[in-house]
Structures are given as structure tokens and as C-alpha cells.
Design an enzyme around this catalytic site. Sequence first.
Site, PDB file in Angstrom:
ATOM      1  N   HIS A 161      15.331   0.610  -1.407  1.00  0.00           N
ATOM      2  CA  HIS A 161      16.347   1.087  -2.349  1.00  0.00           C
ATOM      3  C   HIS A 161      16.377   2.618  -2.297  1.00  0.00           C
ATOM      4  CE1 HIS A 161      14.767  -2.800  -3.912  1.00  0.00           C
ATOM      5  NE2 HIS A 161      16.042  -3.069  -4.034  1.00  0.00           N
ATOM      6  N   ASP A 196       7.070 -12.215   1.706  1.00  0.00           N
ATOM      7  CA  ASP A 196       7.720 -12.254   0.395  1.00  0.00           C
ATOM      8  C   ASP A 196       8.811 -13.317   0.353  1.00  0.00           C
ATOM      9  OD1 ASP A 196       9.319 -10.835   2.166  1.00  0.00           O
ATOM     10  OD2 ASP A 196       9.522  -9.059   0.899  1.00  0.00           O
ATOM     11  N   ASP A 223       0.804  -1.224   0.000  1.00  0.00           N
ATOM     12  CA  ASP A 223       0.000   0.000   0.000  1.00  0.00           C
ATOM     13  C   ASP A 223       0.839   1.276   0.000  1.00  0.00           C
ATOM     14  OD1 ASP A 223       0.954  -0.101   2.571  1.00  0.00           O
ATOM     15  OD2 ASP A 223      -1.003  -0.265   3.542  1.00  0.00           O
TER      16      ASP A 223
END
Length: 340
Positions: free
Chosen positions: A270, A244, A160
Site C-alpha cells: 500500500h 497468506d 520482519d
Amino acid sequence: MVDIKVRNVKIVVALMLVFVFSLYVLSPKHVAKTFSKNIYPRQKQTTTTTTTEPATTTTPYDNSLTLDDVTHTIKTSQNFHNTRDEPILLTWFRQVAAQSYFITDKEDLAFSIKAHPGHVVVSRCAGSHDSGDLNCKMNTEFDTLVDNGGATKWWCHWDDDNYVNIRALFTLLEQYDPREPWYIGRSSITYPQPYNYRGKRVTAWFAHGGCGFCISKPLVDRMVPHVYGGKLMDYHRELYSNDDCTIGFIVNYILGVELTQSALFNSHYHRKELMSIPTDRLKGQISLSYSKKRGEECAAVINGSVNSFPVGEDPTRFYSIHCLANPDVPYCNVLLDDAT
């Protein structure tokens, strides 16, 4: 006299040997063999190394995608219905509302009205960021996908805090044959994740959920016995991994499908790379993210070469990026008016 007899015997023996040798040399079999050696010399033997390529389907197919070819699931929580989810609802979700499902943890009438009717699924999971709750919601995402007919060609998971450029996503997916098993995304680490599984230390690559990832229908079908109906939670209880990582373990280690990485998927993990993407390349990214966590704040940077909404009104930069990628969106006219 004896010497003469011995000499005569030697001569006779020699003549007989010459005669026998002549018969052999002039025999058809020997002549053919000698002729073959001279005219068709024996070829040098070579060693052939066979390279096994991934199995591909040779039947031609139309690689163009329609909106109905890709199903999206978005993991969220009731705590974020009015914050994180708001810029999603007002940007890219509008383009794929009929093909997307929010997976949340509590009933929220206003949120359900804002989203597409019937496309807000309330799970039985808690709203924390604990790995168990994350796996529970990922399991609900997969179950929702299967219960609603499964993937037509692709399933894509998003968090989200993701902005998704649907055009850029389709451009990438159309490079891959959806009839083959594909696992596409981006890892948050530079090495395979270690796991303790059945008393052994094993490794597997996983696509970072914060970047989003996409899985083709054949792989979705192969995952069903390992994920659907709470099976993902069974793996989590053994691995004690984030959602994940659990998906990556099943896909890469159990099913043997490699992770295909693309740097066009971005998350706040990142951070430096996210903030250094040139403005003119933002509209080519597949997913973008942001963070408001103290000390880790980040978002895409839009320089003054293009018009954008004020950071105070658009802290995630989702509205401005959406207008960069889709200038025909009505509310983007404000930026066009400012440019004139």
C-alpha cells in the site's frame, strides 16, 4: 280455487322461511360471531423477514487485554537477522518479547541472544521467497503457537519488515469478543482471491501477510486439523498459493469465517497510502512497513512538525515512530533534548 290454494302454500312457505331465519339470526353462536367481527375485526396478515445475526455470546466478559493474551509470531530469515530484524528487536519486540517468537531458517547465536531466550525457532524451511518456503515457515509459525500452549485469546502474525504499535493493536482487538471466531487484517487486493481447488474455481478473501493479521483463539482451534503438523503445506501443494493466501483459503473458504478488514494495518504494498499517512496519525496505526527495493522505495513520512531521527540513521523510520507512540522509551530522550 286452485289459485287460492297455491297462494296460501306460498304464504306458508314464506312464513316458515322467516321463522327458520329468525332462529338462526338469534342463535347464541351467530350473535357471538357477529359481535366478535364487529368489535375485534380480523387483523391484516403481515410477512415477517427474519435476519440471522452472527452468533454472539451473551455472557459478560472483560474485554481488556494483557500482554499474555496475545501471542506474536514473526517470519524472518537468517539473511535478515542483522538488517530487517535489528529495528524490530530495538523497538516493539521489547514490549512483547516474552509473548513473541521469531521463525527463521538457520541457527544464529548472536541473534538468539538478542531476542528472548528460547523464542527463536529454527524451521526446516529454506530461506528463499518461494511460495513453498513461505508456506513452510507459516506452518512452523502455527505449529510453534500450538506447541507452546496455543493462543490465550489472540494469535498475530507479522513479517520482519513490520513495525507494530502494541497499544494501537490492543485498542483494536479489545473491540472484539475473543470467544468468537475472528480473522482481522487487510487484503492487498480489492476482490476475493481465485483458487483452483479439486477441479473447481473458487474464491476466498485473505489478509495480506505483509500487513500482519490476527486470529482469535476459537478460530485457531478450528484451524488445527487443517494447518498443524504440515497440513498447511498439503493445501499449498494443491493450491500453489502464497502462505497468506493459503491461510485465507482455509479460514474463509473451508471454515467460512469472513475477513474483518482494518485500514490501520499497512504494508509496502500500500505504498502510496503508507507514504501519505499524516504524521499526527502515525502513532494510531497498528502496523507500518517499508521497502528498499529499487524503484519501489517507501517508508512512513514524518514531517518537520515533530522531532525525528535522521533518515540516514533511521531509514525504516521505526525508531522515530516508536518514539512518537512511546515517548517514555529511554533512547527517545535524545529527541526530547533536541526539542528544548
